[in-house]
Design an enzyme around this catalytic site. Sequence first.
Site, PDB file in Angstrom:
ATOM      1  N   CYS A 113       0.821  -1.210   0.000  1.00 42.11           N
ATOM      2  CA  CYS A 113       0.000   0.000   0.000  1.00 42.11           C
ATOM      3  C   CYS A 113       0.864   1.272   0.000  1.00 42.11           C
ATOM      4  O   CYS A 113       1.451   1.609  -0.997  1.00 42.11           O
ATOM      5  CB  CYS A 113      -0.995  -0.017   1.158  1.00 42.11           C
ATOM      6  SG  CYS A 113      -2.376   1.118   0.908  1.00 42.11           S
ATOM      7  N   HIS A 221      -3.596  -5.106   0.434  1.00 37.63           N
ATOM      8  CA  HIS A 221      -3.085  -5.468   1.758  1.00 37.63           C
ATOM      9  C   HIS A 221      -3.038  -6.985   1.912  1.00 37.63           C
ATOM     10  O   HIS A 221      -3.973  -7.593   2.462  1.00 37.63           O
ATOM     11  CB  HIS A 221      -3.951  -4.845   2.857  1.00 37.63           C
ATOM     12  CG  HIS A 221      -3.687  -3.396   3.083  1.00 37.63           C
ATOM     13  ND1 HIS A 221      -2.868  -2.931   4.093  1.00 37.63           N
ATOM     14  CD2 HIS A 221      -4.121  -2.297   2.412  1.00 37.63           C
ATOM     15  CE1 HIS A 221      -2.813  -1.602   4.040  1.00 37.63           C
ATOM     16  NE2 HIS A 221      -3.564  -1.197   3.030  1.00 37.63           N
ATOM     17  N   GLU A 223      -1.337  -8.702   3.949  1.00 43.65           N
ATOM     18  CA  GLU A 223      -1.082  -9.163   5.319  1.00 43.65           C
ATOM     19  C   GLU A 223      -2.353  -9.687   5.995  1.00 43.65           C
ATOM     20  O   GLU A 223      -2.269 -10.437   6.976  1.00 43.65           O
ATOM     21  CB  GLU A 223      -0.454  -8.050   6.169  1.00 43.65           C
ATOM     22  CG  GLU A 223      -1.375  -6.903   6.554  1.00 43.65           C
ATOM     23  CD  GLU A 223      -1.458  -5.796   5.516  1.00 43.65           C
ATOM     24  OE1 GLU A 223      -1.838  -4.664   5.888  1.00 43.65           O
ATOM     25  OE2 GLU A 223      -1.158  -6.052   4.334  1.00 43.65           O
TER      26      GLU A 223
END
Length: 259
Positions: A113, A221, A223
């Site tokens: 990001c 994202h 994660e």
Amino acid sequence: MARPVVGIIGNQYIINDSYPVHAGGQMNTEAVSAVSDCLPVLIPTDPRFLSVEELLDTCDGFVLTGGRPNVHPEEYGEAATEAHGDFDRHRDAITLPLVRACVERGQPFLGICRGFQEVNVAMGGSLYPEIRDLPGRMNHRMPPDGTLEEKFALRHTVEFSENGPFHRLMGAREVMTNTLHGQGIKQPGARIVIDGYAPDGTPEAIYVKDAPGFTLSVQWHPEYDAANDPVSRPLFEAFGRAVHDWVAGKARGALKQTA
């Protein structure tokens, strides 16, 4: 054996309107530890406390995280406007030269990001302050309401270049991702290769051409639920392999010097 050390780029926050902290999302820590098999260490990105050289010597790889503050437009030759949002000049002062140093050394990093945007700016590129204001673009920002699961839900496809590094890594030309960003690439930096796009033409996956190390960076994202998501897991696994290879290469170099 000790696991390789991955520096997770932290962000500055004010708690209860008065207490300054450096913080990082637990999702990043979990992904680095559980999926990349590396030791996660949160980095307080402020040149008053540390230097890029110290980071390069201490950490084996880096995760350039997302964050609410944006890269200051002065870093790519433009004036700040209200649309550019908040800034963190201390983080800019660390991460931008850190990216360039890692590219030169072959030291692995994964951009996420804001981190994706930092890689582009570090290599001489520029950013749009607000993607949703551009003709034909969708709103890529995080939904303002809902649960965490709803905010990080898959929202659009990303199409990769045929036989590019992301296609080879994912085993698919097209994947589904979340989207939680306001800014995006305007002009790609020198050696920045855009390897994946959203349906509205927004760049979503990049790497640095001819870099000797791992430089994959994404606008979404990964994660979130990295251990289980079929797109996130191979990305963090590949990053982990690159960090382990970096450590093994340093060890081989040390053996040669002592031989």
